[in-house]
Motif scaffolding. Structure first.
Motif, PDB file in Angstrom:
ATOM      1  N   CYS A  57      84.224   2.646  32.496  1.00 33.35           N
ATOM      2  CA  CYS A  57      83.968   2.151  33.523  1.00 33.35           C
ATOM      3  C   CYS A  57      84.451   3.249  34.784  1.00 33.35           C
ATOM      4  CB  CYS A  57      85.207   0.944  34.094  1.00 33.35           C
ATOM      5  SG  CYS A  57      84.467  -0.344  32.952  1.00 33.35           S
ATOM      6  N   GLU A  58      85.363   4.138  34.692  1.00 37.73           N
ATOM      7  CA  GLU A  58      85.573   5.138  35.718  1.00 37.73           C
ATOM      8  C   GLU A  58      84.392   6.321  35.785  1.00 37.73           C
ATOM      9  OE1 GLU A  58      90.600   5.273  35.512  1.00 37.73           O
ATOM     10  OE2 GLU A  58      89.274   6.108  34.006  1.00 37.73           O
ATOM     11  N   GLU A  59      83.871   6.380  34.672  1.00 37.29           N
ATOM     12  CA  GLU A  59      82.723   7.370  34.470  1.00 37.29           C
ATOM     13  C   GLU A  59      81.645   6.792  35.216  1.00 37.29           C
ATOM     14  OE1 GLU A  59      83.973  10.073  30.330  1.00 37.29           O
ATOM     15  OE2 GLU A  59      82.549   8.192  30.291  1.00 37.29           O
ATOM     16  N   ILE A  60      81.356   5.669  34.924  1.00 38.79           N
ATOM     17  CA  ILE A  60      80.276   5.060  35.405  1.00 38.79           C
ATOM     18  C   ILE A  60      80.327   4.711  36.945  1.00 38.79           C
ATOM     19  CG2 ILE A  60      78.860   2.889  35.575  1.00 38.79           C
ATOM     20  CD1 ILE A  60      79.561   2.419  32.657  1.00 38.79           C
ATOM     21  N   PHE A  61      81.427   4.624  37.302  1.00 40.26           N
ATOM     22  CA  PHE A  61      81.772   4.375  38.914  1.00 40.26           C
ATOM     23  C   PHE A  61      81.473   5.762  39.513  1.00 40.26           C
ATOM     24  CE2 PHE A  61      84.320   5.114  42.459  1.00 40.26           C
ATOM     25  CZ  PHE A  61      83.980   4.061  43.172  1.00 40.26           C
ATOM     26  N   ALA A  62      81.967   6.976  38.966  1.00 36.81           N
ATOM     27  CA  ALA A  62      81.894   8.378  39.458  1.00 36.81           C
ATOM     28  C   ALA A  62      80.437   8.711  39.722  1.00 36.81           C
ATOM     29  CB  ALA A  62      82.725   9.366  38.704  1.00 36.81           C
ATOM     30  N   ASP A  63      79.649   8.303  38.511  1.00 33.14           N
ATOM     31  CA  ASP A  63      78.183   8.509  38.451  1.00 33.14           C
ATOM     32  C   ASP A  63      77.482   7.875  39.365  1.00 33.14           C
ATOM     33  OD1 ASP A  63      75.902  10.007  37.173  1.00 33.14           O
ATOM     34  OD2 ASP A  63      75.442   7.923  36.210  1.00 33.14           O
ATOM     35  N   ALA A  64      77.645   6.736  39.589  1.00 29.79           N
ATOM     36  CA  ALA A  64      77.002   5.565  40.701  1.00 29.79           C
ATOM     37  C   ALA A  64      77.357   6.230  41.844  1.00 29.79           C
ATOM     38  CB  ALA A  64      77.813   4.290  40.205  1.00 29.79           C
ATOM     39  N   VAL A  65      78.278   6.889  42.401  1.00 33.81           N
ATOM     40  CA  VAL A  65      78.536   7.002  43.706  1.00 33.81           C
ATOM     41  C   VAL A  65      78.217   8.751  43.827  1.00 33.81           C
ATOM     42  CG1 VAL A  65      80.356   5.244  44.019  1.00 33.81           C
ATOM     43  CG2 VAL A  65      81.056   7.874  43.279  1.00 33.81           C
ATOM     44  N   SER A  66      77.864   9.187  42.856  1.00 34.49           N
ATOM     45  CA  SER A  66      77.443  10.691  42.904  1.00 34.49           C
ATOM     46  C   SER A  66      78.723  11.330  43.578  1.00 34.49           C
ATOM     47  CB  SER A  66      76.171  10.918  43.715  1.00 34.49           C
ATOM     48  OG  SER A  66      75.086  10.313  43.038  1.00 34.49           O
ATOM     49  N   MET A  67      79.789  11.290  42.827  1.00 37.13           N
ATOM     50  CA  MET A  67      81.202  11.733  43.573  1.00 37.13           C
ATOM     51  C   MET A  67      81.183  12.888  43.839  1.00 37.13           C
ATOM     52  SD  MET A  67      83.911  10.333  44.145  1.00 37.13           S
ATOM     53  CE  MET A  67      84.691   9.316  43.036  1.00 37.13           C
ATOM     54  N   SER A  68      81.619  13.350  45.359  1.00 39.51           N
ATOM     55  CA  SER A  68      81.542  14.718  45.686  1.00 39.51           C
ATOM     56  C   SER A  68      82.773  14.551  46.932  1.00 39.51           C
ATOM     57  CB  SER A  68      80.090  15.062  46.601  1.00 39.51           C
ATOM     58  OG  SER A  68      79.990  13.978  47.733  1.00 39.51           O
ATOM     59  N   ASP A  69      83.072  15.661  47.457  1.00 42.35           N
ATOM     60  CA  ASP A  69      84.246  15.603  48.536  1.00 42.35           C
ATOM     61  C   ASP A  69      83.838  14.655  49.702  1.00 42.35           C
ATOM     62  OD1 ASP A  69      85.520  17.334  46.849  1.00 42.35           O
ATOM     63  OD2 ASP A  69      84.899  19.126  48.116  1.00 42.35           O
ATOM     64  N   ASP A  70      82.582  14.579  50.039  1.00 44.20           N
ATOM     65  CA  ASP A  70      82.295  13.708  51.201  1.00 44.20           C
ATOM     66  C   ASP A  70      82.261  12.242  50.784  1.00 44.20           C
ATOM     67  OD1 ASP A  70      81.935  16.017  52.702  1.00 44.20           O
ATOM     68  OD2 ASP A  70      79.796  16.008  52.577  1.00 44.20           O
ATOM     69  N   VAL A  71      81.897  11.951  49.800  1.00 43.86           N
ATOM     70  CA  VAL A  71      81.823  10.453  49.115  1.00 43.86           C
ATOM     71  C   VAL A  71      83.433  10.204  49.128  1.00 43.86           C
ATOM     72  CG1 VAL A  71      81.435   9.079  47.240  1.00 43.86           C
ATOM     73  CG2 VAL A  71      79.634  10.681  48.015  1.00 43.86           C
ATOM     74  N   ARG A  72      84.043  11.153  48.312  1.00 43.28           N
ATOM     75  CA  ARG A  72      85.611  10.771  48.100  1.00 43.28           C
ATOM     76  C   ARG A  72      86.366  10.505  49.398  1.00 43.28           C
ATOM     77  NH1 ARG A  72      89.412   8.790  47.250  1.00 43.28           N
ATOM     78  NH2 ARG A  72      91.157   9.432  45.631  1.00 43.28           N
ATOM     79  N   GLU A  73      86.093  11.011  50.414  1.00 42.66           N
ATOM     80  CA  GLU A  73      86.824  10.707  51.761  1.00 42.66           C
ATOM     81  C   GLU A  73      86.399   9.208  52.377  1.00 42.66           C
ATOM     82  OE1 GLU A  73      85.661  13.790  54.517  1.00 42.66           O
ATOM     83  OE2 GLU A  73      86.968  15.336  53.291  1.00 42.66           O
ATOM     84  N   LYS A  74      85.389   8.488  51.829  1.00 41.67           N
ATOM     85  CA  LYS A  74      85.112   7.276  52.033  1.00 41.67           C
ATOM     86  C   LYS A  74      85.710   6.530  51.525  1.00 41.67           C
ATOM     87  CE  LYS A  74      80.505   8.971  53.681  1.00 41.67           C
ATOM     88  NZ  LYS A  74      78.889   8.659  53.543  1.00 41.67           N
ATOM     89  N   MET A  75      86.401   6.619  50.414  1.00 44.90           N
ATOM     90  CA  MET A  75      87.113   5.476  49.720  1.00 44.90           C
ATOM     91  C   MET A  75      88.587   5.620  49.394  1.00 44.90           C
ATOM     92  SD  MET A  75      84.985   6.326  46.073  1.00 44.90           S
ATOM     93  CE  MET A  75      83.411   5.984  46.811  1.00 44.90           C
ATOM     94  N   ILE A  76      89.113   4.643  49.024  1.00 41.59           N
ATOM     95  CA  ILE A  76      90.560   4.718  48.358  1.00 41.59           C
ATOM     96  C   ILE A  76      90.535   4.333  46.828  1.00 41.59           C
ATOM     97  CG2 ILE A  76      92.780   3.701  48.510  1.00 41.59           C
ATOM     98  CD1 ILE A  76      91.877   3.119  51.356  1.00 41.59           C
ATOM     99  N   LEU A  77      90.753   5.198  45.966  1.00 39.63           N
ATOM    100  CA  LEU A  77      90.838   5.010  44.577  1.00 39.63           C
ATOM    101  C   LEU A  77      92.106   4.717  44.025  1.00 39.63           C
ATOM    102  CD1 LEU A  77      88.439   7.648  43.295  1.00 39.63           C
ATOM    103  CD2 LEU A  77      87.804   5.279  43.921  1.00 39.63           C
ATOM    104  N   GLN A  78      92.350   3.610  43.297  1.00 37.04           N
ATOM    105  CA  GLN A  78      93.428   3.159  42.574  1.00 37.04           C
ATOM    106  C   GLN A  78      93.039   3.133  41.062  1.00 37.04           C
ATOM    107  OE1 GLN A  78      96.362   0.311  43.777  1.00 37.04           O
ATOM    108  NE2 GLN A  78      95.173  -1.137  42.351  1.00 37.04           N
ATOM    109  N   SER A  79      93.997   3.757  40.236  1.00 39.47           N
ATOM    110  CA  SER A  79      93.862   3.286  38.757  1.00 39.47           C
ATOM    111  C   SER A  79      95.257   3.118  38.209  1.00 39.47           C
ATOM    112  CB  SER A  79      93.305   4.613  38.017  1.00 39.47           C
ATOM    113  OG  SER A  79      92.698   4.170  36.812  1.00 39.47           O
ATOM    114  N   LYS A  80      95.076   2.788  36.963  1.00 37.82           N
ATOM    115  CA  LYS A  80      96.444   2.232  36.180  1.00 37.82           C
ATOM    116  C   LYS A  80      96.447   2.961  34.794  1.00 37.82           C
ATOM    117  CE  LYS A  80      94.909  -2.001  36.455  1.00 37.82           C
ATOM    118  NZ  LYS A  80      93.802  -1.786  37.834  1.00 37.82           N
TER     119      LYS A  80
END
Length: 305
Positions: A57-80
Motif C-alpha cells: 500500500c505504501e509503494e502504490i501510494f508513492a507511485d500514485a502521487v509520483s512522489m517528489s520533494d514538491d509533492v511531499r511538501e503538500k502532504m502529511i504522512l503517518q505510518s505505523k
C-alpha cells in the motif's frame, strides 16, 4: 477542510485522516485520482502502516502521487510499525528497520508521524526511547504516537520516551462506543459501566493526545458497516432524518457525530471511493447540536442512566 492541532504538537492537520489500508485494491489511474481528490479537498493527511498489503500500500501510494520533494511538501504522512509474523515487536532493532522500510516504500526522507501499532507486552520502553531518539535526530520521524494503547501503557512509555505522544488510534464508531459508555454509567451495576480501557478518552483529553478513531463506520470488530444495514433500523432512521436536515449524506452525519465530540478527534477514513471520501470531508462543515448527538447515541441502542 477544517484544521486542528495534532496533540500537543504545533503540527496543523486536517480534522479527517485518509486511511490507505485498501489503496492496493485500486489500479494506478484510480489510485492517482483518489489521492488527488483528497489533496484538492484539503484532506492531505494520509495514514499508512507497514503491514498494509504487506507494504504494497505504501509503494502504490508513492507511485500514485509520483512522489517528489514538491509533492511531499503538500502532504502529511503517518505510518505505523510493531506488528509482524503473528506477534508484536517494539524492539529498537525492529522499529528502526521498519521505519527504513516505510521510508523506502513511500519514497520519502521522513515521516511526519510514526505510531506504534498495538501494544507489545514484551516492550522494553528504554529501547523504544532509544529508537525514537535515533529516528528524531536523524530527521527520519518528526512526531510520535501509539495505537490501541491504554493510559498505563502510555505512561510506561512516557517514563522513558522524551518525545510527546501526540496521537492514539482507537476503535470508535456510533456502534462502538465503549470509551464513552462507562463514563455515563459510573457506579452502575450494568455492562455499560465496565471500564474496559482505563478511561482512555478522558486520559487523552487530559494529556493533549489526539484520538484517531479507526473503522468509524464499522460495528463489532470488522463485522460490517452499520449504515443502510437492516440490523440497525432505528439508528439509520435517525441518521437519515438528520442528514435530510443538513442536506448531506448519511456518511457525512456518521463522521460529523465523531467530530462533534469536544475531544477534537481525527477519524481515519478507510474508503477508496472518491464520492464517499467527499461525503466524509463535508462532515468538517457540520456541527451537530447536543440534542442530535445524543439522539444518535440512543438510536444505536445505548441507554442513558
Amino acid at each position: 477542510m477544517r484544521k486542528m492541532k495534532l496533540g500537543s504538537s504545533s503540527l496543523e492537520v486536517p480534522v479527517i485522516s485518509v486511511g490507505c489500508m485498501r489503496i492496493n485494491s485500486l489500479e494506478k489511474p484510480a489510485a492517482e485520482r483518489f489521492v488527488q481528490t483528497a489533496i484538492e479537498h484539503g484532506a492531505n493527511f494520509f495514514d499508512h502502516a507497514d503491514i498494509y498489503g504487506g507494504g504494497s500500500c505504501e509503494e502504490i501510494f508513492a507511485d500514485a502521487v509520483s512522489m517528489s520533494d514538491d509533492v511531499r511538501e503538500k502532504m502529511i504522512l503517518q505510518s505505523k510499525c510493531g506488528i509482524r509474523d503473528g506477534m508484536f515487536d517494539f524492539s529498537k532493532e525492529h522499529i528502526l528497520h521498519s521505519v527504513d522500510g516505510i521510508l523506502k516504500r513511500l519514497n520519502t526522507d521522513y515521516l511526519d508521524i510514526l505510531l506504534l501499532h498495538r501494544p507489545d507486552t514484551l516492550v522494553e520502553p528504554e529501547e523504544v526511547a532509544e529508537a525514537f531518539d535515533q529516528l528524531e535526530s536523524a530527521g527520519k520521524v518528526r512526531h510520535f504516537g501509539v495505537s490501541n494503547q491504554n493510559p498505563m501503557q502510555i505512561e510506561l512509555l512516557k517514563k522513558y520516551v522524551k518525545q510527546p505522544i501526540v496521537a492514539n488510534q482507537l476503535q470508535l464508531s456510533i456502534t462502538n462506543t465503549t470509551m464513552m459508555d462507562s463514563g455515563f454509567n459510573v457506579n452502575m451495576e450494568n455492562d455499560a459501566a465496565v471500564n474496559r480501557d482505563g478511561s482512555i478518552l478522558d486520559y487523552c483529553r487530559l494529556h493533549d493526545i489526539t484520538i484517531q478513531p479507526w473503522s468509524p463506520f464499522q460495528y463489532g470488530f470488522f463485522e460490517g458497516v452499520f449504515l443502510n444495514n437492516e440490523k440497525f433500523p432505528e439508528l439509520n432512521q435517525k441518521i437519515n432524518e438528520i442528514a435530510v436536515k443538513y442536506e448531506v449524506s448519511n456518511t457525512t452525519i456518521a463522521i460529523a457525530w465523531i467530530l462533534r465530540h469536544p475531544a477534537k478527534m481525527q477519524p481515519v477514513i478507510g474508503t477508496t471511493n472518491e464520492e464517499r471520501l467527499k461525503d466524509c470531508i463535508k462532515a468538517s462543515e457540520i456541527n451537530l447540536t447536543r440534542e442530535e448527538w445524543y439522539s444518535i447515541y440512543r438510536a444505536a441502542g445505548n441507554v442513558l442512566p
